[in-house]
Motif scaffolding. Structure first.
Motif, PDB file in Angstrom:
ATOM      1  N   TRP A  82       0.815  -1.208   0.000  1.00  0.00           N
ATOM      2  CA  TRP A  82       0.000   0.000   0.000  1.00  0.00           C
ATOM      3  C   TRP A  82       0.847   1.255   0.000  1.00  0.00           C
ATOM      4  CZ3 TRP A  82      -5.207   0.605  -0.307  1.00  0.00           C
ATOM      5  CH2 TRP A  82      -5.720   1.856   0.026  1.00  0.00           C
ATOM      6  N   ARG A 134       2.862  -1.718  -8.482  1.00  0.00           N
ATOM      7  CA  ARG A 134       2.429  -2.635  -7.426  1.00  0.00           C
ATOM      8  C   ARG A 134       1.229  -3.473  -7.832  1.00  0.00           C
ATOM      9  NH1 ARG A 134       4.058   2.259  -5.675  1.00  0.00           N
ATOM     10  NH2 ARG A 134       5.542   2.372  -3.951  1.00  0.00           N
ATOM     11  N   ASN A 144       2.183   6.378  -4.232  1.00  0.00           N
ATOM     12  CA  ASN A 144       1.617   5.131  -3.730  1.00  0.00           C
ATOM     13  C   ASN A 144       0.233   5.406  -3.172  1.00  0.00           C
ATOM     14  OD1 ASN A 144       1.948   5.789  -0.781  1.00  0.00           O
ATOM     15  ND2 ASN A 144       4.103   5.865  -1.421  1.00  0.00           N
ATOM     16  N   LEU A 145      -0.336   4.454  -2.487  1.00  0.00           N
ATOM     17  CA  LEU A 145      -1.736   4.559  -2.079  1.00  0.00           C
ATOM     18  C   LEU A 145      -1.927   5.000  -0.632  1.00  0.00           C
ATOM     19  CD1 LEU A 145      -2.046   3.100  -4.789  1.00  0.00           C
ATOM     20  CD2 LEU A 145      -3.846   1.727  -3.782  1.00  0.00           C
ATOM     21  N   TRP A 158      -5.750   2.124 -11.444  1.00  0.00           N
ATOM     22  CA  TRP A 158      -6.083   3.549 -11.373  1.00  0.00           C
ATOM     23  C   TRP A 158      -7.157   3.834 -12.403  1.00  0.00           C
ATOM     24  CZ3 TRP A 158      -3.209   7.375  -8.379  1.00  0.00           C
ATOM     25  CH2 TRP A 158      -2.247   6.789  -7.541  1.00  0.00           C
ATOM     26  N   PRO A 174      -6.839  -0.974  -5.076  1.00  0.00           N
ATOM     27  CA  PRO A 174      -6.185  -2.280  -5.123  1.00  0.00           C
ATOM     28  C   PRO A 174      -7.154  -3.333  -5.657  1.00  0.00           C
ATOM     29  CG  PRO A 174      -5.876  -1.223  -2.984  1.00  0.00           C
ATOM     30  CD  PRO A 174      -6.937  -0.457  -3.698  1.00  0.00           C
ATOM     31  N   ASN A 181      -1.788  -2.112  -8.569  1.00  0.00           N
ATOM     32  CA  ASN A 181      -3.035  -1.420  -8.250  1.00  0.00           C
ATOM     33  C   ASN A 181      -3.622  -0.804  -9.510  1.00  0.00           C
ATOM     34  OD1 ASN A 181      -2.757  -1.786  -5.337  1.00  0.00           O
ATOM     35  ND2 ASN A 181      -1.102  -0.282  -5.476  1.00  0.00           N
ATOM     36  N   GLU A 241      -7.249  -5.021   0.881  1.00  0.00           N
ATOM     37  CA  GLU A 241      -7.645  -3.684   0.440  1.00  0.00           C
ATOM     38  C   GLU A 241      -8.405  -3.700  -0.890  1.00  0.00           C
ATOM     39  OE1 GLU A 241      -7.268  -0.893   2.192  1.00  0.00           O
ATOM     40  OE2 GLU A 241      -6.343  -2.008   3.831  1.00  0.00           O
ATOM     41  N   ARG A 242      -8.657  -4.867  -1.440  1.00  0.00           N
ATOM     42  CA  ARG A 242      -9.369  -4.953  -2.715  1.00  0.00           C
ATOM     43  C   ARG A 242     -10.672  -4.160  -2.659  1.00  0.00           C
ATOM     44  NH1 ARG A 242     -10.416  -8.240  -7.322  1.00  0.00           N
ATOM     45  NH2 ARG A 242     -12.628  -8.717  -7.600  1.00  0.00           N
ATOM     46  N   ALA A 300      -7.560   5.539  -7.252  1.00  0.00           N
ATOM     47  CA  ALA A 300      -6.733   4.339  -7.128  1.00  0.00           C
ATOM     48  C   ALA A 300      -7.510   3.280  -6.368  1.00  0.00           C
ATOM     49  CB  ALA A 300      -5.428   4.665  -6.404  1.00  0.00           C
TER      50      ALA A 300
END
Length: 686
Positions: A95, A591, A101-102, A595, A613, A593, A618-619, A611
């Motif tokens: 993450w 990673r 990043n997220l 967007w 995942p 993820n 975290e999906r 964003a």
């Protein structure tokens, strides 16, 4: 928040058009397609509703297993010279971490006349409409535009953006931007739509197409556009394109100016696109129908039926280009229309080489094309037809990808899209029909999911569609897909395979016609009637093989207000997610993820970039990363570990506004006119 100028709070403007898009954008961008009947009038059934159909339940998408499709033994890795943009940090999975990043604080929905980014980030404009691209280009002068100047400057309404690394340079790229359409009422003072001038026509011709510019990164990590004499390039509606593939030279592509049917002048309405593993750009010609006049003057009844299936106007067009160039008058050149609606390929490393129109990938309203290398080395391109009740497609090459950055390998790979098999998708749901009632309520198994198959349409000179020759399949692909019973979708857009897992993701932007009288009702893959907010599809092919003809699928997101019962966020806690509406373009970070950029937010706030995942705990956790100015659309995201690029298209394009009455002054502030631009976002706090 970070702004390019003092923010202005602007009122929400109601609209009766698809999503939250303004009527004026509908007019310029797609010829007000949402105000007309959808051209797909076929009665092909939804296979999830056929009584007695045995649907095998597959739940492989739930496993959350991340498997790379590419491997050293298969030749699937991209050559070093044309890989993803190099960055200073690559942390697979997770993450947080340095760079983009997220772990950012989500941006709140707003109606500011600014690009808004999270705390700890900053943004700046890289290039605007009218900025110099070629050496010798004059500075932009809104009140004194010329076609000669525009042909040397950054075009209008930039959509897709892609980066191709420059061989031998770690911090230099070729940035390629689509210029989807011209909005003359926002380009010229005193625009008279009934009486455009020849100079305005020629400026519009030059404002379409693509721009190629050299992009450098300095020691501070900031990006800058360079005016490069060798590589910078403008591609417009007068640039020669070479037609390749099985329909090259077809009788349906021949015109009085090109009796061989192998060279086309220009590309238009270029929407999304992709960067190929061999370092070229694929760009989709989308709403090309709106540029061609007088379909009702075509006397051949079969040709008129084909034109109607693609939505060509019966009489005059809004821009009235047909007054200045006969090729836009179907009464004079009925085949010219068939020369647009293709995937085009541009090699930014070969600035003097003709771009290519690829007939093997079919002709329809291409949102874009994205390529992945399959396990056996063949390449697979995924494609969406962006209109209500249209289809998803894929192409599987005959040839295999050659690894390496040598010239011979690269030239071989540039021919891979000339020969292969074109498919269209048919979906099945695995829930009882009574549980798909159009409300968006989840069925009893807790998700919208099922299986499906890719139906072959043609392989080179062989047609698999009864009653169609191969060239008819390629030139009139929509009708061929109708004939095999493809599944009608809610505007499939920028179809993206994950480079980490091989799964394919497709945003279905919206379809407010679904379930209306005389229209197809809800299906498990398109589960809401009068779908205003859209959804995101996740698809995995059998054996995780992108060349397979069977697949399983589920909906990752059912977009809208998280507080509404008809939304779904991959099973994640809806009280913790950002609201999202009308997904349009997709991209992946290093990673894995996803967007998502939006177009026509129907929740009343500006469009943005989000964003999410797609794996693990975290999906489905959607977080808004930025918003664009009032009236603008968020396009063409490029996500690297060190920066994010977004294309800000049609800022200020709201009903009642014009060049004589602007409501946006982004990006330059003051009393300036709004200008479509590419924006870079950097992280400043780590």
């Amino acid at each position: 928040m970070s702004f390019t100028s003092k923010p202005r709070f602007l009122p929400l403007l109601p609209t009766t058009h698809q999503g939250g898009r303004s009527a004026i954008t509908c007019e310029y961008r797609c010829g007000s397609a949402c105000s007309h009947e959808a051209p797909n009038t076929s009665d092909n059934p939804y296979f999830g509703d056929i009584v007695g159909e045995v649907v095998e339940r597959r739940k492989v998408l739930k496993a959350g297993v991340v498997l790379a499709v590419a491997g050293a033994a298969t030749g699937a890795a991209a050559p070093a010279a044309v890989a993803a943009p190099p960055t200073s940090s690559r942390h697979a999975g997770g993450w947080g971490g340095p760079g983009i990043n997220l772990d950012f604080r989500p941006v709140a929905p707003n109606v500011l006349d600014a690009v808004v980014v999270p705390p700890g980030h900053e943004q700046e404009v890289l290039i605007r409409w009218g900025d110099p691209v070629l050496p010798g280009a004059p500075e932009f002068d809104f009140a004194n535009q010329t076609a000669a100047a525009q042909a040397m400057q950054f075009g209008f309404n930039n959509d897709f953006c892609g980066l191709v690394p420059m061989p031998g340079h770690r911090d230099r790229w070729l940035m390629v931007s689509n210029h989807e359409y011209s909005s003359e009422g926002f380009m010229f003072h005193g625009w008279d739509s009934a009486n455009p001038t020849r100079e305005q026509f020629e400026i519009g011709i030059a404002a379409h197409g693509l721009s190629v510019v050299v992009l450098d990164r300095d020691r501070r990590g900031r990006l800058e556009v360079r005016i490069d004499r060798h590589f910078n390039r403008r591609i417009t509606m007068t640039t020669p394109f070479t037609v390749r593939g099985p329909a090259a030279g077809s009788r349906y592509l021949r015109t009085s100016a090109d009796p061989a049917g192998r060279t086309v002048l220009g590309t238009m309405n270029n929407c999304a696109g992709g960067v190929t593993p061999w370092g070229t750009i694929l760009s989709g010609e989308e709403n090309v129908n709106q540029y061609f006049a007088n379909a009702d003057s075509v006397t051949d009844p079969q040709a008129r039926t084909r034109l109607a299936r693609y939505g060509f106007p019966a009489a005059a067009t809004g821009r009235k280009w047909e007054r200045f160039d006969r090729r836009f008058d179907l009464a004079q050149e009925p085949n010219e229309a068939n020369r647009f609606g293709w995937i085009v390929e541009i090699d930014p490393l070969k600035p003097h080489e003709n771009p290519v129109k690829h007939t093997a990938l079919g002709r329809f309203k291409h949102e874009g094309a994205n390529v992945i290398v399959a396990k056996d080395g063949r390449v697979v391109a995924y494609l969406g037809d962006d209109e209500r009740f249209e289809y998803l497609y894929k192409f599987v090459s005959d040839g295999r990808y050659k690894r390496g950055d040598g010239q011979l390998a690269r030239e071989h790979n540039k021919r891979l899209l000339d020969s292969g098999t074109l498919y269209v998708a048919r979906f099945r749901g695995d829930s009882p029909a009574a549980e798909i009632d159009g409300s968006g309520r989840l069925p009893s198994d807790g998700e919208f999911d099922g299986s499906g198959e890719w139906i072959p349409l043609a392989h080179n000179d062989r047609s698999f569609v009864e009653g169609f020759t191969a060239e008819e399949v390629y030139v009139f692909t929509r009708q061929a897909a109708d004939a095999v019973g493809a599944t009608k979708m809610d505007r499939p857009e920028d179809v993206q395979p994950s480079p980490r897992t091989g799964r394919m993701y497709a945003p279905l932007t919206n379809n407010t016609d679904r379930g209306n009288p005389g229209k197809e009702g809800p299906t498990e893959v398109n589960p809401r009637v009068r779908n205003r907010h859209g959804h995101v599809l996740e698809l995995e092919e059998a054996r995780r093989d992108n060349t397979a003809t069977r697949f399983s699928w589920q909906l990752l997101l059912v977009c809208g207000d998280p507080n509404s019962p008809d939304t779904y966020f991959g099973g994640y806690d809806k009280s913790q997610v950002s609201p999202i509406s009308c997904p349009d373009n997709l991209a992946f970070d290093s990673r894995g993820n996803l967007w998502v950029s939006t177009d026509g937010n129907a929740l009343g706030s500006n469009d943005g970039l989000f964003a999410v995942p797609v794996e693990g705990r975290e999906r489905g956790h959607v977080k808004q990363f930025l918003t664009v100015p009032i009236g603008a659309e968020t396009c063409g995201p490029v996500i690297t570990d060190d920066f994010v690029l977004v294309s800000v298209q049609h800022p200020g394009e709201v009903d009642g506004a014009s060049a004589d009455n602007p409501v946006s002054h982004w990006p330059d502030g003051g009393a300036t006119q709004p200008r479509p631009s590419v924006v870079a976002v950097y992280r400043t706090r780590r």
